[in-house]
Each structure stands twice: as C-alpha cells, then as structure tokens.
Write a protein that holds these residues in place. Sequence first.
Motif, PDB file in Angstrom:
ATOM      1  N   LEU A  68       0.757  -1.028   0.085  1.00  0.00           N
ATOM      2  CA  LEU A  68       0.048   0.106  -0.216  1.00  0.00           C
ATOM      3  C   LEU A  68       0.751   1.228  -0.045  1.00  0.00           C
ATOM      4  O   LEU A  68       0.249   2.307  -0.355  1.00  0.00           O
ATOM      5  N   CYS A  69       2.094   1.124   0.644  1.00  0.00           N
ATOM      6  CA  CYS A  69       2.905   2.217   0.435  1.00  0.00           C
ATOM      7  C   CYS A  69       3.342   2.773  -0.898  1.00  0.00           C
ATOM      8  O   CYS A  69       3.964   1.974  -1.442  1.00  0.00           O
ATOM      9  N   GLY A  70       2.863   3.884  -0.976  1.00  0.00           N
ATOM     10  CA  GLY A  70       3.317   4.371  -2.557  1.00  0.00           C
ATOM     11  C   GLY A  70       2.085   4.262  -3.396  1.00  0.00           C
ATOM     12  O   GLY A  70       2.116   5.024  -4.611  1.00  0.00           O
ATOM     13  N   LEU A  71       1.194   3.623  -3.143  1.00  0.00           N
ATOM     14  CA  LEU A  71      -0.161   3.615  -3.751  1.00  0.00           C
ATOM     15  C   LEU A  71       0.061   2.891  -5.300  1.00  0.00           C
ATOM     16  O   LEU A  71      -0.662   3.475  -6.138  1.00  0.00           O
ATOM     17  N   GLY A  72       0.906   2.173  -5.416  1.00  0.00           N
ATOM     18  CA  GLY A  72       1.295   1.508  -6.714  1.00  0.00           C
ATOM     19  C   GLY A  72       1.995   2.548  -7.946  1.00  0.00           C
ATOM     20  O   GLY A  72       2.033   2.400  -8.965  1.00  0.00           O
ATOM     21  N   ALA A  73       2.540   3.441  -7.200  1.00  0.00           N
ATOM     22  CA  ALA A  73       3.252   4.687  -8.127  1.00  0.00           C
ATOM     23  C   ALA A  73       4.369   4.109  -8.714  1.00  0.00           C
ATOM     24  O   ALA A  73       4.834   4.362  -9.872  1.00  0.00           O
ATOM     25  N   MET A  74       5.125   2.942  -8.333  1.00  0.00           N
ATOM     26  CA  MET A  74       6.303   2.543  -8.911  1.00  0.00           C
ATOM     27  C   MET A  74       5.995   1.693 -10.168  1.00  0.00           C
ATOM     28  O   MET A  74       6.666   1.808 -11.236  1.00  0.00           O
ATOM     29  N   GLU A  75       4.937   1.132 -10.285  1.00  0.00           N
ATOM     30  CA  GLU A  75       4.343   0.396 -11.667  1.00  0.00           C
ATOM     31  C   GLU A  75       4.136   1.467 -12.710  1.00  0.00           C
ATOM     32  O   GLU A  75       4.585   1.323 -13.740  1.00  0.00           O
ATOM     33  N   SER A  76       3.716   2.681 -12.222  1.00  0.00           N
ATOM     34  CA  SER A  76       3.244   3.749 -13.313  1.00  0.00           C
ATOM     35  C   SER A  76       4.419   4.179 -13.523  1.00  0.00           C
ATOM     36  O   SER A  76       4.753   4.550 -14.744  1.00  0.00           O
ATOM     37  N   LEU A  77       5.623   4.239 -12.883  1.00  0.00           N
ATOM     38  CA  LEU A  77       6.854   4.689 -13.091  1.00  0.00           C
ATOM     39  C   LEU A  77       7.516   3.918 -14.168  1.00  0.00           C
ATOM     40  O   LEU A  77       8.101   4.276 -15.293  1.00  0.00           O
ATOM     41  N   VAL A  78       7.503   2.649 -14.066  1.00  0.00           N
ATOM     42  CA  VAL A  78       8.239   1.485 -14.616  1.00  0.00           C
ATOM     43  C   VAL A  78       7.387   1.430 -16.192  1.00  0.00           C
ATOM     44  O   VAL A  78       8.149   1.633 -17.386  1.00  0.00           O
ATOM     45  N   ARG A  79       6.010   1.581 -16.038  1.00  0.00           N
ATOM     46  CA  ARG A  79       5.375   1.361 -17.649  1.00  0.00           C
ATOM     47  C   ARG A  79       5.534   2.905 -18.090  1.00  0.00           C
ATOM     48  O   ARG A  79       5.688   2.912 -19.510  1.00  0.00           O
ATOM     49  N   ARG A  80       5.415   3.910 -17.758  1.00  0.00           N
ATOM     50  CA  ARG A  80       5.492   5.092 -18.607  1.00  0.00           C
ATOM     51  C   ARG A  80       7.044   5.709 -18.862  1.00  0.00           C
ATOM     52  O   ARG A  80       7.267   6.219 -20.024  1.00  0.00           O
ATOM     53  N   VAL A  81       7.805   5.545 -17.901  1.00  0.00           N
ATOM     54  CA  VAL A  81       9.277   5.714 -18.339  1.00  0.00           C
ATOM     55  C   VAL A  81       9.742   4.855 -19.220  1.00  0.00           C
ATOM     56  O   VAL A  81      10.550   5.254 -20.165  1.00  0.00           O
ATOM     57  N   ALA A  82       9.491   3.338 -19.137  1.00  0.00           N
ATOM     58  CA  ALA A  82       9.629   2.486 -20.398  1.00  0.00           C
ATOM     59  C   ALA A  82       9.229   3.074 -21.782  1.00  0.00           C
ATOM     60  O   ALA A  82       9.863   2.658 -22.805  1.00  0.00           O
ATOM     61  N   ARG A  83       8.097   3.937 -21.752  1.00  0.00           N
ATOM     62  CA  ARG A  83       7.782   4.154 -22.911  1.00  0.00           C
ATOM     63  C   ARG A  83       8.291   5.592 -23.354  1.00  0.00           C
ATOM     64  O   ARG A  83       8.541   5.920 -24.629  1.00  0.00           O
ATOM     65  N   ASP A  84       8.498   6.553 -22.504  1.00  0.00           N
ATOM     66  CA  ASP A  84       9.075   7.758 -22.629  1.00  0.00           C
ATOM     67  C   ASP A  84       9.712   8.211 -21.641  1.00  0.00           C
ATOM     68  O   ASP A  84       9.234   8.778 -20.549  1.00  0.00           O
ATOM     69  N   ARG A  85      11.114   8.092 -21.366  1.00  0.00           N
ATOM     70  CA  ARG A  85      11.961   8.490 -20.437  1.00  0.00           C
ATOM     71  C   ARG A  85      12.021   9.850 -20.102  1.00  0.00           C
ATOM     72  O   ARG A  85      12.526  10.225 -18.971  1.00  0.00           O
ATOM     73  N   ALA A  86      11.610  10.857 -21.037  1.00  0.00           N
ATOM     74  CA  ALA A  86      11.544  12.309 -20.595  1.00  0.00           C
ATOM     75  C   ALA A  86      10.535  12.400 -19.598  1.00  0.00           C
ATOM     76  O   ALA A  86      10.707  13.711 -18.857  1.00  0.00           O
ATOM     77  N   ILE A  87       9.680  11.678 -19.272  1.00  0.00           N
ATOM     78  CA  ILE A  87       8.614  11.703 -18.098  1.00  0.00           C
ATOM     79  C   ILE A  87       9.227  11.317 -16.895  1.00  0.00           C
ATOM     80  O   ILE A  87       8.489  11.346 -15.622  1.00  0.00           O
ATOM     81  N   TYR A  88      10.526  10.721 -16.755  1.00  0.00           N
ATOM     82  CA  TYR A  88      10.992  10.375 -15.662  1.00  0.00           C
ATOM     83  C   TYR A  88      11.096  11.163 -14.535  1.00  0.00           C
ATOM     84  O   TYR A  88      10.675  10.890 -13.135  1.00  0.00           O
ATOM     85  N   PRO A  89      11.572  12.638 -14.422  1.00  0.00           N
ATOM     86  CA  PRO A  89      11.416  13.263 -13.492  1.00  0.00           C
ATOM     87  C   PRO A  89      10.172  13.726 -12.801  1.00  0.00           C
ATOM     88  O   PRO A  89       9.997  13.710 -11.465  1.00  0.00           O
ATOM     89  N   LYS A  90       9.085  13.538 -13.425  1.00  0.00           N
ATOM     90  CA  LYS A  90       7.602  13.797 -13.322  1.00  0.00           C
ATOM     91  C   LYS A  90       7.231  12.717 -12.194  1.00  0.00           C
ATOM     92  O   LYS A  90       6.660  12.611 -11.154  1.00  0.00           O
ATOM     93  N   MET A  91       7.586  11.547 -12.879  1.00  0.00           N
ATOM     94  CA  MET A  91       7.263  10.122 -12.151  1.00  0.00           C
ATOM     95  C   MET A  91       7.894   9.913 -10.880  1.00  0.00           C
ATOM     96  O   MET A  91       7.490   9.278 -10.063  1.00  0.00           O
ATOM     97  N   LEU A  92       9.124  10.267 -11.036  1.00  0.00           N
ATOM     98  CA  LEU A  92      10.026  10.221  -9.877  1.00  0.00           C
ATOM     99  C   LEU A  92       9.117  11.038  -8.587  1.00  0.00           C
ATOM    100  O   LEU A  92       9.125  10.469  -7.490  1.00  0.00           O
ATOM    101  N   GLY A  93       9.081  12.252  -8.787  1.00  0.00           N
ATOM    102  CA  GLY A  93       8.321  13.163  -8.001  1.00  0.00           C
ATOM    103  C   GLY A  93       7.082  12.684  -7.240  1.00  0.00           C
ATOM    104  O   GLY A  93       6.720  12.770  -6.209  1.00  0.00           O
ATOM    105  N   HIS A  94       6.369  12.052  -8.290  1.00  0.00           N
ATOM    106  CA  HIS A  94       5.042  11.510  -8.062  1.00  0.00           C
ATOM    107  C   HIS A  94       5.312  10.152  -7.021  1.00  0.00           C
ATOM    108  O   HIS A  94       4.486  10.078  -6.044  1.00  0.00           O
TER     109      HIS A  94
END
Length: 439
Positions: A68-94
Amino acid sequence: MSSEGLTESRGYKPFLPMILSYVASGGSLVLGSAAQLVTFAILARFLGVDEFSVFVAITAVASIAVHLCGLGAMESLVRRVARDRAIYPKMLGHNILLTAASGLVLVLAGAVTLPFFFALSADAVTNFLVIALMLVTNIVLVRIIVLAEQIFIAHSDFASANKVVVGFAAARTAAAALACLVFSVSTVASWAVWQFVCHVLVAVACLRAIKALGKPRFRIVREELPQGLYFSIPFILRALRQNADLLVLSLVTTAEIVSSYSVARRMLESSFLSVEALNRLIYPGSARMTTSGLHHALQRVLRVLAAATVISLAAALTVFLLAPVLPYLFGHEYVSLVDFVCGLAWVVVPLAVWSVAVEALGASGYHAARATVMGLGSIVGAGIAAAASWYAPPTGTFVSFYVIEIAMVVAAWSVFLRLVRRDRERAAREFQAESAYGN
C-alpha cells in the motif's frame, strides 16, 4: 541488449540476448534469495521458535502494508518511463510524494495498533518505539530500496537493478551474521535496531546510485492515481490472503508449526524468484509492444509462458530435493519443516503460470481487469485458506494453496485471452474504417 530489443519475429534467435539478460538477472535474484535464506536461517536459530514466531507475525503485517505504501506509483513509473524516458522526473516526484505520505500514515497506524497484540518489551514506550522502528524499516525503507531497483528496470539498466537486489540481500545477511554471531542478539527488540541501521545504509546507497538519472519534479500525476491503486490493491489483497492461513494457524496450532510454515512459505517465495526474474525483464518491452493493443504481444506472452513453466518446474524440483538439508540450516527444533517445504514446493508451478498472464495485463495498462482477477482471487482465497486452516490444520492449509492457485490460472488466462480477442477485433474494425475512408 535488454528486453526492448525483443520483437514478435518467428523463431527463438531474437530471444538469445534476452536469455543472456535472464541469466544475469536470474543469477542476481538467486544470489539475493540465497542470502535472504541464510539471513532467515540465522535469525531462526538465534531468536528461537517463540521470538522468531513474533518476528514473522510483525513482518507479515509489514508485508501487507508495503504494497500500500506508494499507492502503486512504482508500476506507473516503470510503465511510463519505459515508453518515454522524458517523463522520468515527473514520475519520480510522483513516487516520492505518495511514498512519503502513505508511509507516514501506515507507520503511525501500525505503531498505535500492533502494541495491543505484540509485546517486544515489558515497557510500553519501548514496545511502541521498537514496533515503530520495525515498521519504518520494513515498509518505508524497503519501499525506497525497491523503488531504486524499479527505476533502473524502467531505464532498462538491468545490471544496476541486479546490483541493488544482490547488495540489499548481502547487506541483510551481513547484518544478521554480525548481530547474532558476534554480538549474540537473541531478541526481536535488539534485532530491530540492527535491521533499521542496515536498511538505512542500503537506502542511502540506492539514492546516491539513482541521483545521476535526474532530479525529481514534485507533482502528483493525477491520471496515474487510479492506475496505481488498481495495481497495488491486488497485491494488498493477495498479501492478506497469504497471511490469513498464518493468522489462523497461530490460533489453532503451536509456535513451532507457525514458524516452520513461515519458513516453508519463504522457500516458496524464493523459488518463485526464478520466474520473477523473467517477468521483470519482459515487463518494459511488453509495455512498449502493447501500446496499440494487447494482441500485438500474444506470441511473446505465450513464449514467456513456456519458459516460465519450465523454470518453475526446475525450481520446484530443486526445493523438493534440498528440503531434507534445511534442519541443519535452520535448527532441529523446527521439526515440521521438511514436510512443509516438500508439501508447498510444487505450488510455484501454477503460481508461475498465472503470473505471466497478469504481468501482461499490467504491462498493457489493463489494471482494472488485472485488479479484478487478483482481487477476487485473493478475497475468495483468503476465505478458503482460513476455513481450511481452521478445520483441518495444517493439511487443509496445503490443500487450499493448490486449489486457490489452480483456480487463479483459469481465471487469469480466461481474462487475458478475452482481452486479446477484443483488442484484435477492435484493431480490425479500425483498419476497415480507415480503408473505407481512404477509398
């Protein structure tokens, strides 16, 4: 070369680079698993059955909360960054924002609640502080370390991800060996301090390692909140299902059976790591391949299924054959250990089979369907496991394990194939519409 180079071409030559990556990734997980097993064995021996059963119980609670810690945000980071690495800073902050907020709530809730059930010290304040320390360690710090691993996977840097896995496991083993063998630690309260320091050092090293990838941009990515919940809730429910039997067994059986069963469960989790190594390599490439529909990855997923089945059979056989050696490692006071490990060894096969389908659903963004399969399976499974453990312990516990996992195979693959068919039909309709428009 990593998973992004894999295509749907025929034959198995395109999989040769993947095989090499799997050997490296799988090797790191096996080494990490072996180190964890040694850590578990050291603690089992030096804490003794009674203290070890308390340690297992608190760790079980933390293993539920960590999903529950992080509310599943790690999977979002892997999925989104794998498709577009430019979004990494935003997903890391998330990730950082959600991990900090949810971690604080979980630690406070657990620190207030658990002292009513577990007494690690005769002093109430000390008991509260020790439990809080264990929760910070096993929820927040573990989540930070795993996040670093997932960040490297999102960037297809599997070598660095492997280093995190092996380094974390080795650090825990070193801490357990130093604490128990050198300083004669024999209580959960004393081990909690050692465990906390170890996790802090590893977390700091991980944060330094990912620093070069970019600074976070602190904002909540609102569209990923429901996706993250869809991803994390099934794991929470599954963790509840996995601990329902432990809870019931603790009510109707002895501390020795609970401790031996928890070790057998850890062996099962360790054997599944050989399949997890494959799944984590496949995930980023599958996320890219399924951008236009799940049907584009069908052949890829079927090949992964064949590989996962073979790997899980080999893992199960290995655990089964090595089971008689375990009393020499954990101690002969765990008299039920060998029978329990042999009884659970083969569960990894159906577990591997259905995990391939749900990983494909997750990579394609079908988190609602994935959450439904895993959530309902876990809710029903918790009831079956609890009832079987209550009325026929511990035999009923083992039978329920196989019933639940085989049912999950049927459910997961039924949903996967239905969505493949739906995506293929939708793509065909769109193609026909485009053709008609062109004419």
